[in-house]
Design an enzyme around this catalytic site. Structure first.
Site, short mmCIF file in Angstrom:
data_model
loop_
_atom_site.label_atom_id
_atom_site.label_comp_id
_atom_site.label_asym_id
_atom_site.label_seq_id
_atom_site.Cartn_x
_atom_site.Cartn_y
_atom_site.Cartn_z
N TYR A 255 -2.76 -0.54 10.11
CA TYR A 255 -3.12 -1.12 8.53
C TYR A 255 -1.18 -0.92 8.03
O TYR A 255 -1.00 -1.61 7.03
CB TYR A 255 -4.07 -0.42 7.72
CG TYR A 255 -4.20 -0.45 6.54
CD1 TYR A 255 -4.59 -1.55 5.74
CD2 TYR A 255 -3.66 0.43 5.54
CE1 TYR A 255 -4.80 -1.58 4.75
CE2 TYR A 255 -3.60 0.29 4.60
CZ TYR A 255 -4.39 -0.95 4.02
OH TYR A 255 -4.13 -1.48 2.10
N SER B 73 0.98 -1.80 0.51
CA SER B 73 0.41 -0.05 0.18
C SER B 73 0.84 1.94 0.02
O SER B 73 1.97 1.06 -0.04
CB SER B 73 -0.94 -0.06 0.89
OG SER B 73 -1.38 0.83 1.54
P1 NDP Z 1 -11.91 -5.15 -1.20
O1 NDP Z 1 -12.95 -5.37 0.16
O2 NDP Z 1 -12.75 -4.89 -2.27
O3 NDP Z 1 -11.46 -6.74 -1.01
C1 NDP Z 1 -10.82 -7.33 0.02
C2 NDP Z 1 -10.77 -9.12 -0.48
O4 NDP Z 1 -9.73 -9.51 0.54
C3 NDP Z 1 -11.86 -9.43 -0.58
O5 NDP Z 1 -12.09 -10.54 -1.88
C4 NDP Z 1 -12.43 -10.36 0.24
O6 NDP Z 1 -13.01 -11.57 0.08
C5 NDP Z 1 -10.67 -10.87 1.20
N1 NDP Z 1 -10.11 -11.26 2.56
C6 NDP Z 1 -10.48 -10.69 3.20
N2 NDP Z 1 -9.91 -10.59 4.35
C7 NDP Z 1 -10.07 -12.53 3.77
C8 NDP Z 1 -9.99 -13.64 4.36
N3 NDP Z 1 -9.27 -13.89 5.67
N4 NDP Z 1 -9.47 -14.70 3.93
C9 NDP Z 1 -9.58 -14.27 2.55
N5 NDP Z 1 -9.57 -13.46 1.71
C10 NDP Z 1 -10.12 -12.56 2.77
O7 NDP Z 1 -10.59 -5.01 -1.02
P2 NDP Z 1 -9.63 -4.28 -1.82
O8 NDP Z 1 -9.48 -5.08 -3.19
O9 NDP Z 1 -9.62 -2.19 -2.15
O10 NDP Z 1 -8.07 -4.71 -1.29
C11 NDP Z 1 -6.94 -5.89 -1.83
C12 NDP Z 1 -6.18 -5.37 -0.86
O11 NDP Z 1 -5.62 -4.23 -1.48
C13 NDP Z 1 -5.40 -5.40 0.22
O12 NDP Z 1 -3.90 -6.28 0.64
C14 NDP Z 1 -5.64 -3.85 0.26
O13 NDP Z 1 -4.88 -3.94 1.47
C15 NDP Z 1 -4.97 -3.44 -0.69
N6 NDP Z 1 -4.74 -2.11 -1.19
C16 NDP Z 1 -6.19 -1.51 -1.41
C17 NDP Z 1 -6.27 -0.13 -1.59
C18 NDP Z 1 -7.08 0.30 -2.10
O14 NDP Z 1 -7.56 1.55 -2.61
N7 NDP Z 1 -8.24 -0.42 -2.86
C19 NDP Z 1 -4.71 0.81 -1.37
C20 NDP Z 1 -3.58 -0.33 -1.19
C21 NDP Z 1 -3.76 -1.53 -0.72
P3 NDP Z 1 -13.44 -12.25 1.06
O15 NDP Z 1 -14.96 -10.85 1.76
O16 NDP Z 1 -15.06 -13.55 0.66
O17 NDP Z 1 -13.16 -13.21 1.97
#
Ligand code: NDP
Length: 256
Positions: free
Chosen positions: A158, A145
């Site tokens: 975070y 991030s």
């Molecule tokens: P979303 O909330 O849209 O998606 C998160 C995903 O992670 C979902 O598919 C969810 O699926 C999965 N997930 C969460 N917890 C678990 C778990 N315990 N086991 C398995 N799967 C899990 O988030 P983003 O797409 O925005 O984020 C994706 C990554 O990018 C993250 O690591 C985030 O920190 C990082 N990021 C995002 C930014 C942004 O601006 N959006 C900026 C910087 C980094 P399910 O609920 O089915 O488990």
């Protein structure tokens, strides 16, 4: 082997059923890979696989996995190897955000963040190592991030978890270079997903502030991450390891 061709390669994308993970999975499928989309929500994962299969029939399957549970991570990797014949690309994308000021976090929230954002990456990398080593190499892509290196007053835990992801990645990039495993991080800027929709509820001026500070003049989309992910998954990046590359429309290099 062609520079950007992923035909015959097998990838897992954790958190691949939505947001950034699905954007990356889409790119990998377009470059020819077979992709396992994984998440806790089986219905959402099945829908994501179906969507990817509309791009290329048979390109994707869904496997349920909570990345904080060691046995489920081991099973995710072994089922992938059994069903698709190997594992060449591991995208560790699953993550959560809990927005609080430093003085407001509970210990339980601290553990939740560290377990989901960092411990899970440790578990997934370790599980992916063995099939990659046995196959003569592989590609690991960990999602960090901007908070991996910028101070984050509304998300210090975070930020700590994402900073740790980068240092872990550099360390295993060095350790596993001998096994021909390249390990790199992608550092997304502000991307329009469910995660940041909740952030925008927490800070109502966030949408406009990001647009103002980002030289590209807009928020990113999940598919904006696909190009770099495909590069880091492909033979084109065989001499690239231990890096942490922003995909942020210039956010990290602009004065606020
Ligand atoms: P979303 O909330 O849209 O998606 C998160 C995903 O992670 C979902 O598919 C969810 O699926 C999965 N997930 C969460 N917890 C678990 C778990 N315990 N086991 C398995 N799967 C899990 O988030 P983003 O797409 O925005 O984020 C994706 C990554 O990018 C993250 O690591 C985030 O920190 C990082 N990021 C995002 C930014 C942004 O601006 N959006 C900026 C910087 C980094 P399910 O609920 O089915 O488990």
């Amino acid at each position: 082997m062609k520079l950007f061709d992923l035909s015959g390669r097998v990838a897992i994308v954790t958190g691949g059923n939505g947001g950034i993970g699905l954007g990356i999975a889409q790119g990998l499928v377009e470059c020819g890979a077979s992709v396992v989309v994984s998440g806790r929500n089986a219905e959402k994962s099945a829908a994501a696989a179906e969507q990817l299969n509309r791009t290329r029939a048979g390109a994707a399957i869904a496997i349920e996995c909570d990345v904080t549970v060691p046995e489920q991570v081991t099973a995710l990797v072994s089922r992938t190897v059994d069903q698709l014949g190997g594992l060449h690309i591991m995208v560790n994308n699953a993550g959560i955000g809990i927005r609080r000021r430093p003085e407001e976090y509970t210990l339980d929230e601290y553990h939740q963040l560290m377990n989901t954002n960092m411990t899970s990456i440790f578990l997934c990398c370790q599980a992916a190592y063995f099939p990659m080593r046995d196959a003569g190499g592989g590609k690991i892509i960990n999602i960090g991030s901007m908070a991996s290196f910028l101070g984050h007053p509304y998300g210090p835990i975070y930020a700590a978890s994402k900073g740790a992801v980068v240092q872990w990645s550099r360390s295993i990039a060095v350790a596993w270079a001998e096994q021909n495993i390249q390990v790199n991080c992608i550092l997304p800027g502000w991307i329009d997903t469910e995660l940041t929709q909740s952030a925008r509820k927490y800070r109502t001026d966030l949408e406009a502030r990001v647009n103002m500070r980002t030289p590209a003049g807009r928020w990113g989309t999940p598919y904006d991450l696909a190009g770099l992910a495909c590069f880091l998954a492909a033979p084109a990046s065989d001499y690239v390891t231990g890096t942490a590359i922003p995909v942020d429309g210039g956010y990290s290099i602009s004065m606020p």
